[in-house]
Design an enzyme around this catalytic site. Sequence first.
Site, PDB file in Angstrom:
ATOM      1  N   SER A  52       0.823  -1.224   0.000  1.00 39.00           N
ATOM      2  CA  SER A  52       0.000   0.000   0.000  1.00 39.00           C
ATOM      3  C   SER A  52       0.850   1.263   0.000  1.00 39.00           C
ATOM      4  CB  SER A  52      -0.929  -0.005   1.223  1.00 39.00           C
ATOM      5  OG  SER A  52      -0.184  -0.218   2.404  1.00 39.00           O
TER       6      SER A  52
ATOM      7  N   ASN B 215      -2.158  -2.659  13.136  1.00 41.53           N
ATOM      8  CA  ASN B 215      -3.606  -2.418  13.094  1.00 41.53           C
ATOM      9  C   ASN B 215      -3.997  -1.149  13.856  1.00 41.53           C
ATOM     10  OD1 ASN B 215      -3.576  -4.785  11.755  1.00 41.53           O
ATOM     11  ND2 ASN B 215      -4.600  -6.001  13.340  1.00 41.53           N
TER      12      ASN B 215
ATOM     13  N   THR C 157     -40.122  27.949  -8.776  1.00 39.78           N
ATOM     14  CA  THR C 157     -40.481  26.587  -8.373  1.00 39.78           C
ATOM     15  C   THR C 157     -40.724  25.857  -9.688  1.00 39.78           C
ATOM     16  OG1 THR C 157     -42.854  27.017  -8.266  1.00 39.78           O
ATOM     17  CG2 THR C 157     -41.621  27.379  -6.224  1.00 39.78           C
ATOM     18  N   HIS C 158     -40.365  24.616  -9.765  1.00 37.12           N
ATOM     19  CA  HIS C 158     -40.449  23.835 -11.017  1.00 37.12           C
ATOM     20  C   HIS C 158     -39.668  24.513 -12.147  1.00 37.12           C
ATOM     21  CE1 HIS C 158     -43.852  21.780  -9.028  1.00 37.12           C
ATOM     22  NE2 HIS C 158     -44.197  23.002  -8.662  1.00 37.12           N
TER      23      HIS C 158
ATOM     24  N   SER D 198     -14.065  27.446 -26.808  1.00 38.44           N
ATOM     25  CA  SER D 198     -14.267  26.265 -27.635  1.00 38.44           C
ATOM     26  C   SER D 198     -13.197  26.242 -28.721  1.00 38.44           C
ATOM     27  CB  SER D 198     -15.660  26.322 -28.275  1.00 38.44           C
ATOM     28  OG  SER D 198     -15.684  25.540 -29.454  1.00 38.44           O
TER      29      SER D 198
ATOM     30  N   LYS E  59     -17.845  31.074 -28.237  1.00 38.13           N
ATOM     31  CA  LYS E  59     -18.195  30.399 -26.996  1.00 38.13           C
ATOM     32  C   LYS E  59     -17.361  30.833 -25.795  1.00 38.13           C
ATOM     33  CE  LYS E  59     -20.704  27.240 -26.494  1.00 38.13           C
ATOM     34  NZ  LYS E  59     -20.649  25.876 -27.004  1.00 38.13           N
TER      35      LYS E  59
ATOM     36  N   ASN F  72     -17.476  29.136 -22.062  1.00 42.09           N
ATOM     37  CA  ASN F  72     -18.191  28.054 -21.375  1.00 42.09           C
ATOM     38  C   ASN F  72     -17.972  28.044 -19.862  1.00 42.09           C
ATOM     39  OD1 ASN F  72     -19.118  27.078 -23.852  1.00 42.09           O
ATOM     40  ND2 ASN F  72     -17.251  25.880 -24.157  1.00 42.09           N
TER      41      ASN F  72
ATOM     42  N   GLU G  52     -19.406  23.186 -14.427  1.00 39.80           N
ATOM     43  CA  GLU G  52     -19.737  21.852 -14.950  1.00 39.80           C
ATOM     44  C   GLU G  52     -18.851  20.783 -14.321  1.00 39.80           C
ATOM     45  OE1 GLU G  52     -19.570  22.132 -19.230  1.00 39.80           O
ATOM     46  OE2 GLU G  52     -21.087  23.703 -19.250  1.00 39.80           O
TER      47      GLU G  52
ATOM     48  N   TYR H 166      -9.665  -6.375  12.606  1.00 39.64           N
ATOM     49  CA  TYR H 166      -9.028  -5.864  11.395  1.00 39.64           C
ATOM     50  C   TYR H 166      -9.026  -6.915  10.290  1.00 39.64           C
ATOM     51  CZ  TYR H 166      -5.717  -4.048   8.046  1.00 39.64           C
ATOM     52  OH  TYR H 166      -5.148  -3.606   6.880  1.00 39.64           O
TER      53      TYR H 166
ATOM     54  N   GLN I   9      -7.711  -1.724   4.051  1.00 36.43           N
ATOM     55  CA  GLN I   9      -6.690  -0.946   3.360  1.00 36.43           C
ATOM     56  C   GLN I   9      -7.321  -0.143   2.210  1.00 36.43           C
ATOM     57  OE1 GLN I   9      -2.645  -2.562   2.894  1.00 36.43           O
ATOM     58  NE2 GLN I   9      -3.092  -2.656   0.712  1.00 36.43           N
TER      59      GLN I   9
ATOM     60  N   LYS J 196      -8.278   3.961   1.886  1.00 37.10           N
ATOM     61  CA  LYS J 196      -7.407   5.129   1.703  1.00 37.10           C
ATOM     62  C   LYS J 196      -7.532   5.849   0.370  1.00 37.10           C
ATOM     63  CE  LYS J 196      -4.423   3.195   5.062  1.00 37.10           C
ATOM     64  NZ  LYS J 196      -5.362   2.037   5.150  1.00 37.10           N
TER      65      LYS J 196
HETATM   66  N1  ARG Z   1      -1.526  -1.198   4.977  1.00 33.49           N
HETATM   67  C1  ARG Z   1      -2.401  -1.659   6.002  1.00 33.49           C
HETATM   68  C2  ARG Z   1      -3.727  -0.898   5.938  1.00 33.49           C
HETATM   69  O1  ARG Z   1      -3.734   0.098   5.333  1.00 33.49           O
HETATM   70  C3  ARG Z   1      -1.771  -1.500   7.317  1.00 33.49           C
HETATM   71  C4  ARG Z   1      -2.266  -2.446   8.366  1.00 33.49           C
HETATM   72  C5  ARG Z   1      -1.709  -3.790   8.133  1.00 33.49           C
HETATM   73  N2  ARG Z   1      -2.100  -4.709   9.152  1.00 33.49           N
HETATM   74  C6  ARG Z   1      -2.045  -5.989   8.936  1.00 33.49           C
HETATM   75  N3  ARG Z   1      -2.448  -6.759   9.898  1.00 33.49           N
HETATM   76  N4  ARG Z   1      -1.652  -6.501   7.816  1.00 33.49           N
HETATM   77  O2  ARG Z   1      -4.735  -1.298   6.469  1.00 33.49           O
END
Ligand code: ARG
Length: 461
Positions: free
Chosen positions: A23, A110, A155-156, A277, A283, A285, A290, A317, A322, A325
Amino acid sequence: MAQLWGGRFTKETDKLVYQFNASISFDKRLFEQDIEGSIAHVVMLEKQGILTCEEKDAIVKGLTSIRKDVEEGNLTIADQYEDVHSFVEANLIDRIGDAGKKLHTGRSRNDQVALDMKLYVRAEVLNVSENLKELLATLLSIMENHLTTYMPGFTHLQKAQPTTLAHHMGAYFEMFKRDVLRLQDIYKRMNYCPLGAGAFAGTTYPLDRAYTASLMGFEGPTLNSMDSVADRDYVIEFLAALSTIMMHLSRFSEEIIIWNSNEYRFVEIDDGFSTGSSIMPQKKNPDIAELVRGKTGRVYGALMSILTTMKGIPLAYNKDMQEDKEVTFDAIETVKKCLVLFDGMLSTMKFNRNIMEESAMKGFTNATDAADYLVNKGVPFRDAHGIIGQLVLYCIKKNCSIDELSIEELKAISPVFDVDVYDVISLKTCVEKRLTIGAPGQDAMEEVIKINKRFLEQLHA
Ligand code: ARG
């Protein structure tokens, strides 16, 4: 490959498995938080007699030097580590040797990652609040300048009754104000520290969890170590709040796109916030509005993603978590950018007072008031409604507004009409008579602006 485990394995991890599991490419964003949490942890370990003062000092010094090197660009958080936690620990051991191996005493990745993510989200709750405050200030200043800029309310998407630009902007002020208050609620609820929960069952070391919590500005430690590592409610709540902010921004964008259209021309977006454009030279825009509207889907997606990820995870956990994130980081960056750009667009936008006012005149927005005029002269409301309906039909055929009719024409439809009707149905009167709190009348609006000014000052205090 540099990883924190391997003792019980007899084979190398498959390369694809390693990559799939890693990660670091995205959790390097938690680097600052990882260092901060680690320092708090070792300071507490020393206070509790689990580490010696020399060990603590060496670790803190090592962690600080790693932070400095990364900040100054002398050390890169490279992909050869499994995650940011491994990166920090491996570098620490490289730098200070055996003492570095004690950093992880009484801690699991964890509770470590639960802490890092919480610290990160907590800071972003404040950052987003700051962006919202800027937008609220812009809205308030538009409100102050447009107390008598009359325009149709809809309204509407049909012209309904006259209002003012101040009143219309005031509606958005209330929405973004609720968004700020929502973030304050989330902050309060999430501000408990998971560090010390270990893998999920606490540890056998005599940790002082209240102490680490206070070192990092938390209200106190979380009260169930299993929940501490398994909880991502605060991420979900934050994403729900971000989604609501985007919903508000998207509605506002939609209105600005309509108001900026060639047909409406209520506003003109500044050149600096418009795009052209490649083929049509005429144009200009409203791309920012948007894009903000478009990016709303992406933020909702993040919320759906985490809700779905979390729904089937048994305690405590699991690696699924993971996945919290990338989408969260993306949603946060998206919302912050949208808020800044939207604020820039809004504060530089030109409001075409005359066009708005004319649109309110031409749209029969004073029809309700004309009916009320007859009611005040003794005509039952249902009859008055019918008479004004006929009047509107007559005006449509003649292509004019009610107040452009002569008194003779008015009397031909109902003899009750008299010359005092012109004052009663003028835009100014229609708006200024609406004086209950929350309505567009100037006195009422001034009262609301005062209240909201105080609200903003309090936020800055
Ligand atoms: N990269 C892990 C996460 O984002 C970290 C925690 C890892 N814990 C484990 N027991 N493998 O959740």
